[in-house]
Scaffold this active site. Structure first.
Site, PDB file in Angstrom:
ATOM      1  N   MET A 135     -20.633 108.349 107.821  1.00 20.07           N
ATOM      2  CA  MET A 135     -21.012 107.547 108.939  1.00 20.07           C
ATOM      3  C   MET A 135     -20.461 108.080 110.141  1.00 20.07           C
ATOM      4  O   MET A 135     -19.259 108.488 110.376  1.00 20.07           O
ATOM      5  CB  MET A 135     -20.273 106.077 108.781  1.00 20.07           C
ATOM      6  CG  MET A 135     -20.888 105.148 107.685  1.00 20.07           C
ATOM      7  SD  MET A 135     -19.987 103.508 107.543  1.00 20.07           S
ATOM      8  CE  MET A 135     -20.520 102.931 108.982  1.00 20.07           C
ATOM      9  N   GLN A 185     -22.430 117.564 104.708  1.00 18.50           N
ATOM     10  CA  GLN A 185     -23.953 117.087 104.958  1.00 18.50           C
ATOM     11  C   GLN A 185     -24.442 117.855 106.251  1.00 18.50           C
ATOM     12  O   GLN A 185     -23.909 118.069 107.381  1.00 18.50           O
ATOM     13  CB  GLN A 185     -24.148 115.423 105.255  1.00 18.50           C
ATOM     14  CG  GLN A 185     -25.620 115.360 105.727  1.00 18.50           C
ATOM     15  CD  GLN A 185     -25.378 113.753 105.589  1.00 18.50           C
ATOM     16  OE1 GLN A 185     -25.455 113.253 106.993  1.00 18.50           O
ATOM     17  NE2 GLN A 185     -26.052 112.810 104.659  1.00 18.50           N
ATOM     18  N   CYS A 245     -30.426 109.385 109.183  1.00 21.92           N
ATOM     19  CA  CYS A 245     -29.919 109.010 110.648  1.00 21.92           C
ATOM     20  C   CYS A 245     -31.366 108.389 111.410  1.00 21.92           C
ATOM     21  O   CYS A 245     -31.946 108.829 111.760  1.00 21.92           O
ATOM     22  CB  CYS A 245     -29.363 110.478 111.259  1.00 21.92           C
ATOM     23  SG  CYS A 245     -28.482 109.876 112.933  1.00 21.92           S
ATOM     24  N   GLY A 263     -26.926 100.612 100.549  1.00 18.99           N
ATOM     25  CA  GLY A 263     -27.375  99.458 101.418  1.00 18.99           C
ATOM     26  C   GLY A 263     -26.927  98.030 101.026  1.00 18.99           C
ATOM     27  O   GLY A 263     -27.520  97.624 100.052  1.00 18.99           O
ATOM     28  N   GLU A 264     -26.131  97.616 101.876  1.00 17.86           N
ATOM     29  CA  GLU A 264     -25.773  96.059 101.732  1.00 17.86           C
ATOM     30  C   GLU A 264     -25.001  95.852 100.468  1.00 17.86           C
ATOM     31  O   GLU A 264     -25.126  94.690  99.944  1.00 17.86           O
ATOM     32  CB  GLU A 264     -27.000  95.247 101.984  1.00 17.86           C
ATOM     33  CG  GLU A 264     -27.647  95.229 103.133  1.00 17.86           C
ATOM     34  CD  GLU A 264     -26.768  94.516 104.253  1.00 17.86           C
ATOM     35  OE1 GLU A 264     -26.095  93.510 104.024  1.00 17.86           O
ATOM     36  OE2 GLU A 264     -26.647  95.300 105.124  1.00 17.86           O
ATOM     37  N   GLY A 292     -20.713 102.545 102.044  1.00 15.49           N
ATOM     38  CA  GLY A 292     -20.200 102.835 103.705  1.00 15.49           C
ATOM     39  C   GLY A 292     -19.436 101.701 104.268  1.00 15.49           C
ATOM     40  O   GLY A 292     -18.092 101.456 103.981  1.00 15.49           O
ATOM     41  N   ARG A 293     -19.948 100.774 104.814  1.00 12.11           N
ATOM     42  CA  ARG A 293     -19.189  99.749 105.625  1.00 12.11           C
ATOM     43  C   ARG A 293     -18.516  98.704 104.741  1.00 12.11           C
ATOM     44  O   ARG A 293     -17.481  98.112 105.081  1.00 12.11           O
ATOM     45  CB  ARG A 293     -20.434  98.867 106.481  1.00 12.11           C
ATOM     46  CG  ARG A 293     -21.086  99.659 107.618  1.00 12.11           C
ATOM     47  CD  ARG A 293     -22.138  98.868 108.387  1.00 12.11           C
ATOM     48  NE  ARG A 293     -23.197  98.589 107.523  1.00 12.11           N
ATOM     49  CZ  ARG A 293     -24.129  97.714 107.645  1.00 12.11           C
ATOM     50  NH1 ARG A 293     -23.952  96.884 108.773  1.00 12.11           N
ATOM     51  NH2 ARG A 293     -25.029  97.527 106.813  1.00 12.11           N
TER      52      ARG A 293
END
Length: 323
Positions: free
Chosen positions: A8, A68, A98, A200-201, A223-224
């Protein structure tokens, strides 16, 4: 079952990678992207974004960190991939996900998904340069405007030499808005023979369970969710229970203080306060205490004053931050 820590930009730098991998449960990290244009970058660029290269390609707790790269020039990307490997990178990842406008304007990231042939050309160029020295992986979204080329892009990555694909289950236009379309990851997984990792999510253990059921993927990149709850990887693996948030908060506060002190050592003083506040803001989703603490710190810009406040709060909760 493996859990990967997502890249991120501007958030998951080497210091936060250090802290989160200390907590445990994370099997692999990916750096923030290193932007490649048409030239071989100096080693200093790699060391700035991936200091772990100087430590055997792992975080201080021993978690591997792959590098990356982002760009569209197959030759330059290949040369820089070789340089990263020569410096100690255990793997190379290519960024096809991205969504940033500035990145897409220069034909990097998710915009490349408009042209599967270019995705193939870029990946094949890097694969040839690496000669199988280390694994070459890629991260993609489901597409730019829509998902019509999702399967074709994944197949292009496989044909070009990628050994694994991480799929962020949204298009560029969908950004980070829920839902994540995990059912599309299942379609991609069925269309290729290399491993596919879902992304994701995933914010909770239940999210992870449903993601695995829908996508069919054993492994997941988060990530988040891991920034909001540093113990999520351990909870997913059943290595830690689901304590009430107020019971976890003292441990989280100690991590924030340790992070703040490391950031004070590693970046210019004027930027320190922003990093600490950024993490607290991202934890508000999971810890109400983080929002209260952020409110106290919101207008403070002096790093040492913030450290003193964090120490006082630690003392109040009976934590010895210098143990």
């Amino acid at each position: 079952m493996k859990i990967l820590l997502a890249p991120m930009e501007g958030v998951l730098d080497h210091t936060l990678r250090d802290i989160l991998t200390r907590v445990g449960g994370i099997d692999l990290c990916v750096t923030e992207f290193i932007r490649v244009t048409d030239q071989l970058l100096p080693q200093s660029v790699f060391h700035r974004l991936a200091p772990e290269l100087g430590e055997g390609g792992v975080t201080p707790s021993g978690t591997p960190v792959i590098v990356q790269l982002l760009g569209n020039d197959p030759v330059a990307l290949g040369e820089n991939a070789v340089r990263a490997v020569d410096m100690g990178a255990p793997g190379i990842d290519l960024n096809f996900g991205c969504p940033a406008k500035t990145v897409n304007k220069s034909r990097g990231g998710a915009i490349l998904l408009k042209d599967p042939e270019e995705v193939y050309s870029i990946t094949a160029g890097v694969s040839r340069a690496l000669h199988d020295r280390v694994p070459l992986t890629a991260k993609m979204r489901l597409g730019f405007y829509d998902k019509l080329l999702a399967l074709e892009n994944a197949q292009a990555l496989e044909a070009a030499g990628a050994r694994q694909i991480v799929v962020h289950a949204r298009t560029k236009v969908e950004g980070y808005r829920p839902p994540a379309h995990w059912e599309w990851i299942a379609r991609i997984r069925e269309s290729v023979s290399i491993p596919v990792i879902a992304n994701g999510e995933v914010w909770t253990v239940d999210d992870h369970r449903r993601c695995r059921e829908v996508s069919g993927c054993e492994d997941v990149m988060i990530g988040r969710g891991l920034i909001a709850n540093p113990f999520l990887a351990l909870q997913i693996k059943g290595l830690r229970g689901h304590e009430a948030h107020d019971r976890c908060w003292p441990e989280v506060l100690w991590l924030v203080l340790e992070y703040h002190r490391l950031v004070m050592q590693r970046i210019q003083p004027r930027h320190v306060h922003g990093r600490t506040k950024q993490w607290l803001q991202m934890m508000k989703r999971y810890y109400p205490e983080a929002e209260l603490l952020f409110t106290q710190l919101r207008t403070e810009r002096d790093a040492q004053a913030i450290e003193c406040l964090l120490v006082r709060e630690s003392d109040r909760l009976g934590i010895n931050p210098d143990r």
